[in-house]
Design an enzyme around this catalytic site. Sequence first.
Site, PDB file in Angstrom:
ATOM      1  N   ASP A   1     -16.004  20.300  26.053  1.00 47.68           N
ATOM      2  CA  ASP A   1     -14.702  20.721  26.575  1.00 47.68           C
ATOM      3  C   ASP A   1     -14.842  21.097  28.054  1.00 47.68           C
ATOM      4  OD1 ASP A   1     -13.733  20.451  24.003  1.00 47.68           O
ATOM      5  OD2 ASP A   1     -14.021  22.573  23.523  1.00 47.68           O
TER       6      ASP A   1
HETATM    7  N1  URA Z   1     -17.573  22.570  20.231  1.00 49.26           N
HETATM    8  C1  URA Z   1     -16.526  22.958  20.990  1.00 49.26           C
HETATM    9  O1  URA Z   1     -15.657  23.688  20.529  1.00 49.26           O
HETATM   10  N2  URA Z   1     -16.464  22.519  22.255  1.00 49.26           N
HETATM   11  C2  URA Z   1     -17.397  21.742  22.803  1.00 49.26           C
HETATM   12  O2  URA Z   1     -17.286  21.382  23.974  1.00 49.26           O
HETATM   13  C3  URA Z   1     -18.483  21.341  22.017  1.00 49.26           C
HETATM   14  C4  URA Z   1     -18.546  21.768  20.721  1.00 49.26           C
END
Ligand code: URA
Length: 236
Positions: free
Chosen positions: A103
């Site tokens: 993310d």
């Molecule tokens: N889990 C998440 O919530 N975000 C990420 O970027 C990777 C794993």
Amino acid sequence: MAIMRLDKALSMTGMTRAEARKAVAAGRVQAGGTAVRDPGFKAEPANILLDGQPIDAPEHIYVMLNKPAGIVTATEDSRWQTVLSLMPEHIARRRPGPVGRLDRDVTGLVLLTDDGQLAHRLISPRTKAEKVYLAECEGALDAEDTALFASGMALSDFTAKPAKLDILSSGDTSRALVTLTEGKFHQVKRMFAAAGHPLLRLRRLSIGGVKLDESLDEGEWRMLTDEEVEILRAVR
Ligand code: URA
């Protein structure tokens, strides 16, 4: 490889002939250790450097990046800066793609490669590539949370596979290492939220046994070593 004109050798790396001539004219190209400004100059590709890097490039490139927050794990985006934009031109030109996503607000290890076959295998749900994250969350984590993560948590649209939660500290906020073999959208955030511990920070530390190099500051990258590529190839 045979001796050839500089512009021809450079065009084999993905540049157009016009770009190659410009790069030579700008003094960015060295042959046999000295800058050469004649695109017709002939040399062995193994002896040619562009911006100080060998152009006799390997078949595939494998990069590890310590992703900062605020950057999207994509090669193009109309709004946000991308992981590819953090690469120098000679790497970006090969259009390496990220292996899975983090993310925008999540930091840490992102692998980029133009080896589509390996990338595809690492992100396939059939492959058990372990991903380890360092998570910081609200509230005190305890053995019940570890058991909940291990049991395979039911989320609104799927049931997560059993995950490992190693608690590092517990108090008003807690820190833990989380190990997953899946990578569904917002999965770690959703698991912590479902356990009643909203995430404050998330950082990926490893993928398939390849660890983020601690000497890389956020935004920095390096090529994987041959040993690291072998570790990824061995993931089943
Ligand atoms: N889990 C998440 O919530 N975000 C990420 O970027 C990777 C794993």
